[in-house]
Design an enzyme around this catalytic site. Structure first.
Site, short mmCIF file in Angstrom:
data_model
loop_
_atom_site.label_atom_id
_atom_site.label_comp_id
_atom_site.label_asym_id
_atom_site.label_seq_id
_atom_site.Cartn_x
_atom_site.Cartn_y
_atom_site.Cartn_z
N ASP A 157 49.55 5.35 14.86
CA ASP A 157 49.01 6.57 14.25
C ASP A 157 48.16 7.29 15.28
OD1 ASP A 157 47.97 7.48 11.05
OD2 ASP A 157 47.00 8.26 12.85
N ASN A 165 45.33 19.72 15.89
CA ASN A 165 45.91 20.89 15.22
C ASN A 165 44.89 22.02 15.10
OD1 ASN A 165 48.62 20.35 14.60
ND2 ASN A 165 48.08 19.10 12.85
N ASP A 174 52.92 20.01 16.90
CA ASP A 174 54.36 19.67 16.82
C ASP A 174 54.85 19.16 18.17
OD1 ASP A 174 54.38 20.42 14.22
OD2 ASP A 174 55.59 22.23 14.48
N ASP A 201 51.63 11.83 11.22
CA ASP A 201 51.46 11.38 12.61
C ASP A 201 51.57 9.86 12.70
OD1 ASP A 201 49.12 10.79 11.27
OD2 ASP A 201 47.78 11.40 12.90
#
Ligand code: GH3
Ligand code: MG
Length: 282
Positions: A157, A165, A174, A201
């Protein structure tokens, strides 16, 4: 074959449409007359009265045509069975066409394969998706259990990905997810190993025949690679880390449920997060 215009059947048209036309005498359970199209090189089944006698009887009983399609081996055949009158004798006309090539079975199979690939692939990263995990993991567990070989799962993770982000934008996020998967895929060498996006993620690596220590080493290698790598997106230099849980099935008393294994590896990942992130727990 003569023209049975008395039955309102256009034989010229029928000959063009079908590969084989048979007139069947129900009394003698045999062929009264048969015509195979000269140019037909495709498979046409031999006449066997027993195979379709029920259909012939039904056709005569209801005095109407019966249409059916049948798969024989790799061939797809269409049958039209209809009642007819020849020389004042009631016969059954059986018309067969092999449509395998017209349908292009290979093309159908390719389309089917492509659809399946789409169904099990994560659109963004190209890794397998959750559906693949649900299908493949139980099979992989069973295979390893039967062969008495260990199975290691690595659950990863990205740390504080939300902040990435927020800072650099969703597109940068992305891009990082795709780059992250590429790193994981570089590690999976065996054809039996696979990488899937569990969601968001979170990613799962499945390593067949790998014991816990080797899997831990691989996880550590991934952790370091990600930590050291400088990701560049749209002029931004981005650094990330990831937390990793490792769990190995290496006892063979009872076949474990895949939900349990996922739970166990998730617990390891949670421990890695709790220990301060950018850690491997096994
Ligand atoms: P933690 O260290 O606890 O894992 O923190 P985190 O921020 O990574 O964890 P959290 O689960 O709170 O957030 C995951 C984030 O991943 C939230 C979401 O915005 C982001 N995310 C999920 N899917 C995508 C995606 O397809 N693209 C992008 N850019 N971001 C995604
Ligand atoms: Mg995260």
């Amino acid at each position: 074959m003569q023209n049975y215009s008395n039955n309102l059947i256009n034989m010229e048209y029928m000959n063009k449409l079908f590969d084989c036309i048979r007139l069947i005498d129900m009394e003698f359970k045999s062929i009264y007359q048969e015509k195979k199209i000269d140019t037909c090189v495709d498979y046409i089944p031999e006449f066997k009265f027993e195979d379709r006698q029920d259909i012939y009887h039904q056709c005569l009983a209801q005095d109407s045509a019966i249409y059916l399609s049948k798969k024989e081996g790799h061939c797809l055949l269409i049958y039209v069975v209809l009642p007819t009158l020849v020389d004042k004798k009631r016969l059954v006309m059986e018309c067969i066409v092999n449509i395998t090539k017209r349908l292009d079975i290979n093309q159908l199979c390719t389309s089917n394969d492509n659809l399946y690939k789409l169904a099990i692939t994560d659109e963004l990263t190209g890794a397998y998706n959750r559906r693949y995990i649900n299908q493949k993991l139980p099979l992989t567990i069973e295979k390893c259990f039967k062969n008495r070989i260990p199975l290691s799962l690595i659950f990863l993770d990205i740390d504080s990905f939300k902040i990435v982000n927020d800072l650099y934008g969703h597109e940068a996020g992305d891009y990082l997810l795709c780059e992250f998967v590429e790193e994981l895929q570089k590690i999976t060498k065996q054809s039996t190993d696979w990488v899937a996006r569990y969601g968001g993620d979170e990613f799962l690596m499945c390593l067949t025949g790998m014991d816990n220590l080797d899997a831990k080493e691989i996880a550590e290698r991934i952790r370091k690679t990600v930590e050291r790598k400088l990701f560049v997106y749209s002029g931004h230099r981005i650094e990330i880390t990831c937390s990793i849980g490792v769990y190995t099935v290496d006892s063979f008393h009872m076949i474990p449920k895949f939900e349990k294994i996922l739970r166990e590896v998730d617990i390891k990942l949670y421990e890695a997060k709790k220990a301060g992130r950018n850690k491997v727990k096994h």
